[in-house]
Motif scaffolding. Structure first.
Motif, mmCIF file in Angstrom:
data_model
loop_
_atom_site.group_PDB
_atom_site.id
_atom_site.type_symbol
_atom_site.label_atom_id
_atom_site.label_comp_id
_atom_site.label_asym_id
_atom_site.label_seq_id
_atom_site.Cartn_x
_atom_site.Cartn_y
_atom_site.Cartn_z
ATOM 1 N N ASP A 184 -36.446 31.581 -16.249
ATOM 2 C CA ASP A 184 -36.214 32.520 -15.153
ATOM 3 C C ASP A 184 -37.427 32.561 -14.225
ATOM 4 O OD1 ASP A 184 -33.720 33.315 -16.184
ATOM 5 O OD2 ASP A 184 -34.635 34.912 -17.391
ATOM 6 N N MET A 185 -38.617 32.655 -14.811
ATOM 7 C CA MET A 185 -39.843 32.724 -14.027
ATOM 8 C C MET A 185 -40.016 31.476 -13.167
ATOM 9 S SD MET A 185 -42.563 34.315 -16.750
ATOM 10 C CE MET A 185 -42.180 35.761 -17.734
ATOM 11 N N ARG A 186 -39.785 30.313 -13.758
ATOM 12 C CA ARG A 186 -39.934 29.059 -13.006
ATOM 13 C C ARG A 186 -38.948 28.985 -11.847
ATOM 14 N NH1 ARG A 186 -40.293 26.818 -18.129
ATOM 15 N NH2 ARG A 186 -38.163 26.028 -17.990
ATOM 16 N N ASP A 187 -37.716 29.391 -12.102
ATOM 17 C CA ASP A 187 -36.701 29.301 -11.052
ATOM 18 C C ASP A 187 -36.976 30.277 -9.911
ATOM 19 O OD1 ASP A 187 -35.414 27.353 -12.522
ATOM 20 O OD2 ASP A 187 -33.918 28.716 -13.377
ATOM 21 N N ILE A 188 -37.322 31.500 -10.242
ATOM 22 C CA ILE A 188 -37.627 32.500 -9.214
ATOM 23 C C ILE A 188 -38.844 32.067 -8.408
ATOM 24 C CG2 ILE A 188 -38.413 34.866 -8.833
ATOM 25 C CD1 ILE A 188 -36.676 35.657 -11.281
ATOM 26 N N ALA A 189 -39.882 31.617 -9.111
ATOM 27 C CA ALA A 189 -41.091 31.153 -8.427
ATOM 28 C C ALA A 189 -40.799 29.953 -7.546
ATOM 29 C CB ALA A 189 -42.171 30.819 -9.458
ATOM 30 N N ALA A 190 -39.951 29.058 -8.018
ATOM 31 C CA ALA A 190 -39.594 27.872 -7.234
ATOM 32 C C ALA A 190 -38.877 28.259 -5.949
ATOM 33 C CB ALA A 190 -38.711 26.942 -8.067
#
Length: 204
Positions: A184-190
């Protein structure tokens, strides 16, 4: 994919590091340009990374002046912890902080193109509730919340990880991050890192 139900918490924004009243920054950008020399070795270098743990030093060009003021004062007081930032902010006067904030806020990127490891399309869906504070594309007009558009993915991930672990303290953000997986963190940050109109490094 894990379902995240954060509607009650997202009102404070995805990465609102501090919930503070507007400080109405009113510094002198020309004076801030001179005072920024202590900051440019990190924030004025494209792709510069923190040594350990390794993540990109945040892009602050175009960040809201009021938010920069609140962040620097938090580093100065020890409310936010980072060795280099504490060392730089410790001897800053309120006027120094306001001048630097006024200077960095003048910059904006219209064509950010940052590498990402997460999935921006998926991240857009996961970040829908963040728009109330951070703006639909991460370009909030509320000076109390940081712009996220054009920020380095690795910095955003590190911020969320710190909120989840409690290393970075904010009751609402700690609760939000607790419900996020690493994916989730990677996708939101991306998603935010992929927005072309947003933050940049500070260089003249």
């Amino acid at each position: 994919m894990k379902t995240i139900s954060l509607s009650g918490l997202m009102v404070a924004g995805l990465l609102g590091a501090l919930i503070v009243p507007s400080v109405n920054a009113a510094g002198d950008p020309e004076a801030g340009r001179t005072k920024f020399y202590t900051c440019e070795g990190c924030h004025g270098v494209a792709g510069y990374t923190n040594v350990y743990p390794s993540y990109h030093v945040p892009r602050i060009g175009g960040q809201h002046a009021d938010y920069v003021v609140s962040a620097l004062k938090a580093y100065r007081s020890g409310q936010r912890t980072h060795g280099s930032m504490l060392g730089n902010a410790a001897n800053m006067t309120d006027q120094d902080i306001e001048d630097i904030a006024a200077y960095v806020s003048r910059f904006r990127s219209m064509n950010a193109a940052l590498p990402v490891t997460g999935n921006p399309s998926v991240g857009q869906g996961k970040s829908e509730s963040c728009g109330a504070c951070h703006g639909e594309d991460g370009n909030t007009t509320d000076p109390n919340f940081p712009r996220l558009a054009g920020q380095y993915e690795s910095y955003l991930i590190k911020a969320l990880q710190d909120y989840k672990s409690g290393a970075r303290k904010n009751p609402i953000m700690n609760g939000i991050a607790e419900g996020l997986s690493e994916e989730d963190m990677r996708d939101i940050a991306a998603y935010y890192a992929s927005q072309k109109k947003g933050l940049t490094i500070v260089e003249d």
